[in-house]
Write a protein that holds these residues in place. Structure first.
Motif, PDB file in Angstrom:
ATOM      1  N   LYS A 101       0.835  -1.212   0.000  1.00  0.00           N
ATOM      2  CA  LYS A 101       0.000   0.000   0.000  1.00  0.00           C
ATOM      3  C   LYS A 101       0.870   1.263   0.000  1.00  0.00           C
ATOM      4  CE  LYS A 101      -4.224  -1.753   0.704  1.00  0.00           C
ATOM      5  NZ  LYS A 101      -5.348  -1.537  -0.156  1.00  0.00           N
ATOM      6  N   MET A 104       2.463   1.635  -3.410  1.00  0.00           N
ATOM      7  CA  MET A 104       1.459   2.052  -4.385  1.00  0.00           C
ATOM      8  C   MET A 104       1.138   3.541  -4.240  1.00  0.00           C
ATOM      9  SD  MET A 104       0.275  -0.551  -6.301  1.00  0.00           S
ATOM     10  CE  MET A 104      -1.446  -0.339  -6.617  1.00  0.00           C
ATOM     11  N   SER A 105       1.032   4.018  -2.998  1.00  0.00           N
ATOM     12  CA  SER A 105       0.723   5.434  -2.798  1.00  0.00           C
ATOM     13  C   SER A 105       1.897   6.306  -3.220  1.00  0.00           C
ATOM     14  CB  SER A 105       0.330   5.709  -1.344  1.00  0.00           C
ATOM     15  OG  SER A 105       1.442   5.560  -0.487  1.00  0.00           O
ATOM     16  N   GLY A 107       3.959   5.549  -5.617  1.00  0.00           N
ATOM     17  CA  GLY A 107       3.915   5.521  -7.080  1.00  0.00           C
ATOM     18  C   GLY A 107       2.871   6.461  -7.622  1.00  0.00           C
ATOM     19  N   LYS A 108       1.726   6.528  -6.977  1.00  0.00           N
ATOM     20  CA  LYS A 108       0.666   7.426  -7.420  1.00  0.00           C
ATOM     21  C   LYS A 108       1.074   8.873  -7.233  1.00  0.00           C
ATOM     22  CE  LYS A 108      -3.195   4.308  -6.795  1.00  0.00           C
ATOM     23  NZ  LYS A 108      -4.410   3.996  -6.038  1.00  0.00           N
ATOM     24  N   ASN A 109       1.767   9.173  -6.110  1.00  0.00           N
ATOM     25  CA  ASN A 109       2.241  10.546  -5.850  1.00  0.00           C
ATOM     26  C   ASN A 109       3.259  10.961  -6.916  1.00  0.00           C
ATOM     27  OD1 ASN A 109       0.629  10.830  -3.618  1.00  0.00           O
ATOM     28  ND2 ASN A 109       2.242  10.321  -2.154  1.00  0.00           N
ATOM     29  N   GLU A 111       3.418   9.791  -9.933  1.00  0.00           N
ATOM     30  CA  GLU A 111       2.696   9.886 -11.184  1.00  0.00           C
ATOM     31  C   GLU A 111       2.005  11.242 -11.317  1.00  0.00           C
ATOM     32  OE1 GLU A 111      -1.153   7.606 -12.498  1.00  0.00           O
ATOM     33  OE2 GLU A 111       0.594   6.257 -12.598  1.00  0.00           O
ATOM     34  N   HIS A 112       1.432  11.728 -10.220  1.00  0.00           N
ATOM     35  CA  HIS A 112       0.739  13.022 -10.240  1.00  0.00           C
ATOM     36  C   HIS A 112       1.723  14.178 -10.307  1.00  0.00           C
ATOM     37  CE1 HIS A 112      -3.198  11.367  -9.798  1.00  0.00           C
ATOM     38  NE2 HIS A 112      -2.879  10.725  -8.682  1.00  0.00           N
TER      39      HIS A 112
END
Length: 114
Positions: A101, A104-105, A107-109, A111-112
């Motif tokens: 988790k 993943m978070s 990676g999302k940060n 990406e944004h």
């Protein structure tokens, strides 16, 4: 069947598989001896000697870090040994789920941010 429904089914199957592995983890009690790589230094030295790999342990193992596991030998004081295996498995799954988790978070940060 839509793509989302298909993935949900795969994830549900994966959770069932992990749950079954947790429940079956006490099967390790049926094995004799230690699992590969769970040897203490004296047992490792004996295995090295029997395989003609030397008579001394690597210095990093003799003077290395002294590690005490949360559930050493898969035991939890005051509980049955089989329950200790299950609690060890649940703890490992939770640790890896939490790490997943977090990654993943992150990676999302990232990406944004781009």
């Amino acid at each position: 069947m839509t793509k989302v429904t298909g993935w949900i089914g795969v994830i549900k199957y994966f959770y069932y598989l992990i749950g079954a592995m947790i429940v079956l983890s006490p099967l390790g009690l049926l094995a004799s001896g230690t699992a590969w790589g769970e040897w203490d230094t004296s047992e490792l030295l004996g295995k090295m000697h029997s395989e003609h790999l030397g008579n001394t342990l690597p210095s990093g193992m003799t003077h290395g870090v002294d590690f005490n596991a949360l559930f050493g030998d898969y035991t939890v004081p005051g509980t049955a040994l089989s329950l200790g295996y299950i609690l060890s498995a649940v703890t490992a799954v939770l640790v890896f789920l939490l790490l997943g988790k977090i990654l993943m978070s992150l990676g999302k940060n990232n990406e944004h941010a781009q």
